[in-house]
Design an enzyme around this catalytic site. Structure first.
Site, PDB file in Angstrom:
ATOM      1  N   ASP A 144      19.945 -25.917  42.564  1.00 19.11           N
ATOM      2  CA  ASP A 144      18.804 -26.761  42.861  1.00 19.11           C
ATOM      3  C   ASP A 144      18.267 -26.253  44.203  1.00 19.11           C
ATOM      4  OD1 ASP A 144      16.852 -28.695  43.026  1.00 19.11           O
ATOM      5  OD2 ASP A 144      18.169 -30.332  42.404  1.00 19.11           O
TER       6      ASP A 144
HETATM    7  C1  BGC Z   1      14.797 -31.115  42.308  1.00 18.05           C
HETATM    8  C2  BGC Z   1      14.748 -30.245  41.082  1.00 18.05           C
HETATM    9  C3  BGC Z   1      13.481 -29.452  41.074  1.00 18.05           C
HETATM   10  C4  BGC Z   1      13.435 -28.609  42.346  1.00 18.05           C
HETATM   11  C5  BGC Z   1      12.209 -27.744  42.470  1.00 18.05           C
HETATM   12  C6  BGC Z   1      14.591 -30.306  43.582  1.00 18.05           C
HETATM   13  O1  BGC Z   1      14.436 -31.135  44.676  1.00 18.05           O
HETATM   14  O2  BGC Z   1      16.025 -31.802  42.382  1.00 18.05           O
HETATM   15  O3  BGC Z   1      14.849 -31.049  39.921  1.00 18.05           O
HETATM   16  O4  BGC Z   1      13.383 -28.674  39.924  1.00 18.05           O
HETATM   17  O5  BGC Z   1      13.458 -29.485  43.455  1.00 18.05           O
HETATM   18  O6  BGC Z   1      11.082 -28.483  42.747  1.00 18.05           O
END
Ligand code: BGC
Length: 725
Positions: free
Chosen positions: A261
């Site tokens: 993530d």
């Molecule tokens: C989220 C993800 C997301 C990523 C990119 C993170 O903060 O938890 O689900 O895909 O950001 O935006």
């Protein structure tokens, strides 16, 4: 055969046979290509592919014709283009997209075909935008009504999550776009998500938290998996040998890209050895300083990370590229954007998601052509929601609000009396959740206006619920109450107009006890995406018949739900222990005999259905057998509609605690009035097993099992007993 064709056929034959003359598979050809590319790459080039070079892009190796990777959020639409190096939008004018209703709404449709269709649309739009990976679906289990991301996730039931996620992934990937199933694992709360350490028993892990990921990888073939921010049993998910190596790679056989993530990496060597492939999204400015950049090159040179481990990571990335035709643009899906078919799919998804929770005296559907006046009340009648929720927010090409749709469809003949009713008192997170507190002020001026229009109209329709100040990434809700004094508003309106309908727009459970007995009509429409208003208007008027079912239990109050009853949310001293174990969601309510406000799987229709003649094809089954359950379903009412028939299984004689019922099958069946159909739902006898911690595996206890067929968890209409040997 012409000479040239003969030559081509020979060439083809040679390329599909190895040196021994044996036919070699596509997979072998793929692995040979990967090995040959790896041989030509320098360490620096390899490592260049293992970390981002901006917020959503990763380098390729130009001189070898390996393209870079382009990633994009998110689960219910392709997110607008962001700046390369900060979180602001790039301001493109051609990146407005189709916006579907989010996860809980998808699950509420209980329609696998819709999930597949959504995957197709998202794949086409992602390709049109030249994206290679779409960051979804989010398949974390809804463990608490308060989780800010419930709206993005699907359900409290692992089977339902898996059944919806698999076709979504297959649809998406059929368009040469990789899915990224997220967040692996146990990202079940947003508060403290970047620090919390989650403890779960082995049994709950295998029975509740893992199945959706397992299905996404093993059945859906998800090309990528995104690790969660949190820790799991003491180790960050991004460097968790047990989760990432033992479970994901060894047990599930995952051969794709394991990515972090955004900003979830915490080490170089440990993460590299645990099986992480790709580092995304950290805030550090110089990408060369990232864990999987210069420090990884250094670690290889110092012998702390073997070259074979780096090669494995690059191979995983190349494999995904080959699977999606990234090395051969000619073969690649071109994609399309905002077509009428895409918008139709978004509409259908909104319509089929809606759950009719109450319909006293058949108040609904409303024949608006026979009315002179209707009151439309509430902030959610005019609020657009697609652009909220954080990473899943969509810049949609249009979004129809309920008021707009009502005006357009019925406004020429009907006097629509609008009143604001309540105001959005919160501000999207100002850093410490305080945007959500003190948001329950009763505004009597607005209520008086609403009461006035309601008393002057034949029917009053309130569009209430939550918005993305509450249903959002990064924060959990503080309670389950309807904010902004809406409960009082609804009560006051219902006092003056007996034909009051509440349309609830929200992605997570809310307390309904204060209103549900005072209103005759309650329709839950979720966040409905770009077609929200049209869907709501058509459902209210009966142009379409509600067919959604709750994908989670609606508790009377927060204290009823397991994590809160046991005081295990949001954890203490940086740790949370999932003490409720396998009794998540309805498994808790049903087993402990707690009556919720509305049970899992519940939803009414404008027609009626009769379930009968349930049979199982045998009385006694062996572990390898398929159990075929047959039954008749009749549309016994006068409207076209669909019923979701649910198959629950129980093992009352079990030697271990088992949930009273567990969902093991379902089908959504559309029938004309008077029509009867014979339906089959099948399941494997081995699906009746439980996970035994001592044996470290699934055990199918011999004995008598109950197969229970119903229209919700609480409305079991037919039961058959079978024996498993
Ligand atoms: C989220 C993800 C997301 C990523 C990119 C993170 O903060 O938890 O689900 O895909 O950001 O935006």
């Amino acid at each position: 055969m012409k000479k040239k064709n003969l030559f081509l056929a020979l060439l083809l034959l040679i390329s599909f046979t190895g040196v021994t003359g044996k036919t070699i598979s596509n997979a072998q050809i793929q692995e040979q290509k990967i090995a040959s590319l790896l041989k030509k790459m320098t360490l620096e080039e390899k490592v260049g592919m293992l970390h981002a070079n901006s917020k959503f892009y990763v380098d390729g190796v130009k001189r070898l014709g390996i393209p870079g990777l382009a990633l994009s959020d998110g689960p219910h639409g392709v997110r607008a283009e962001m700046n390369l190096h900060d979180w602001n939008y790039a301001g493109w004018t051609n990146d407005s997209a189709t916006c579907f209703p989010p996860g809980t709404a998808l699950a509420a449709s209980w329609n696998r075909a819709l999930a597949y269709q959504r995957g197709i649309v998202l794949g086409e739009e992602a390709r049109f935008r030249k994206k290679d990976v779409l960051l979804g679906p989010g398949v974390n289990i809804i463990r608490t009504p308060l989780c800010g991301r419930n709206f993005e996730y699907l359900s409290e039931d692992p089977f339902l999550v898996a059944e919806m996620a698999v076709p979504y992934i297959q649809g998406l990937q059929s368009k040469d776009v990789s899915a990224s199933v997220k967040h692996f694992l146990a990202n079940n709360q947003e508060d403290h998500r970047t620090s919390i350490d989650v403890s779960v028993s082995e049994r709950a892990l295998h029975e509740i938290y893992l199945p959706a990921f397992k299905a996404a990888v093993m059945q859906g073939g998800s090309h990528t998996v995104m690790v969660a921010y949190n820790k799991f049993r003491g180790d960050w998910c991004s460097e968790n040998e047990f989760l990432d190596r033992e479970i994901l790679r060894n047990e599930l056989g995952f051969k794709g890209i394991l990515m972090t993530d955004w900003g979830a990496t915490h080490s170089t060597v440990k993460a590299a050895l645990a099986g992480l492939d790709l580092e995304m999204g950290t805030e550090k400015k110089d990408y060369n300083d990232w864990y999987f950049a210069q420090p990884l090159i250094q670690a290889v040179k110092e012998g702390k990370v073997p070259m074979a481990v780096v090669d494995e990571k690059v191979a995983n990335i190349l494999r995904v590229m080959l699977e999606t035709n990234m090395l051969d643009e000619k073969l690649r899906e071109k994609g399309k954007m905002n077509t009428p078919e895409h918008q139709k799919a978004a509409y259908q998804s909104a319509v089929e998601a809606a759950v009719l929770l109450k319909n006293q005296n058949h108040l609904l559907p409303i024949d608006f052509s026979r009315l002179k006046s209707v009151a439309i009340i509430g902030d959610n009648a005019t609020r657009k929601h697609c652009s909220g929720g954080l990473s899943s927010e969509i810049k949609t090409i249009y979004e129809v609000t309920p008021l707009e749709a009502m005006q357009k469809k019925f406004g020429s003949k009907l006097k629509i009396n609008f009143a604001q009713g309540y105001e959005k008192q919160s501000v999207f997170h100002d850093g410490n959740n305080s945007g959500q507190s003190n948001t329950n002020t009763v505004d009597w001026k607005l209520i008086d206006e609403a009461v006035k229009v309601a008393s002057e109209s034949e029917v009053a329709i309130l569009f209430c619920g939550l918005n993305h100040d509450f249903d959002t990434e990064s924060f959990d809700r503080q309670n389950m109450k309807l904010p902004y004094g809406q409960e009082t508003l609804i009560q006051e309106v219902a006092k003056v107009n007996p034909r009051t309908v509440v349309v609830m727009i929200a992605g997570s459970p809310v307390e309904l006890a204060g209103i549900v007995y005072r209103i005759p009509g309650l329709l839950w429409t979720w966040y409905g995406g770009m077609e929200a208003g049209n869907a709501a208007a058509d459902l209210l008027s009966g142009t379409v018949n509600p067919s959604g079912k709750l994908p989670f239990t609606m508790p009377v109050s927060l204290e009823q739900s397991p994590a809160h009853a046991l005081g295990n949310f949001p954890g203490k001293d940086g740790k949370v222990n999932y003490e409720e174990d396998i009794l998540v969601g309805y498994r808790w309510f049903d087993t402990k005999k707690i009556t919720p406000q509305f049970p899992f799987g519940f939803g009414l229709s404008y027609t009626t259905f009769e379930l009968s003649a349930m049979t199982a094809d045998q009385k006694v089954y062996q572990p390898k057998d398929l159990i075929r359950v047959k039954f008749n379903l009749k549309n016994s009412g006068s409207a076209y509609g669909a019923e979701v028939v649910q198959l629950y299984v129980g093992h009352p004689g079990s030697s271990v605690l088992r949930p009273a019922k567990e969902l093991k099958g379902f089908d959504k069946i559309f029938l004309q009035p008077g029509e009867t159909r014979n339906i089959e739902i099948s399941l494997k006898a081995s699906d009746l097993a439980y996970y035994n911690e001592a044996a470290k595996g699934w055990i199918l206890e011999p004995g008598e099992y109950l197969l229970q067929l119903g229209t919700s968890l609480a409305e079991i209409r037919q039961t058959v007993r079978i024996v498993v040997n």
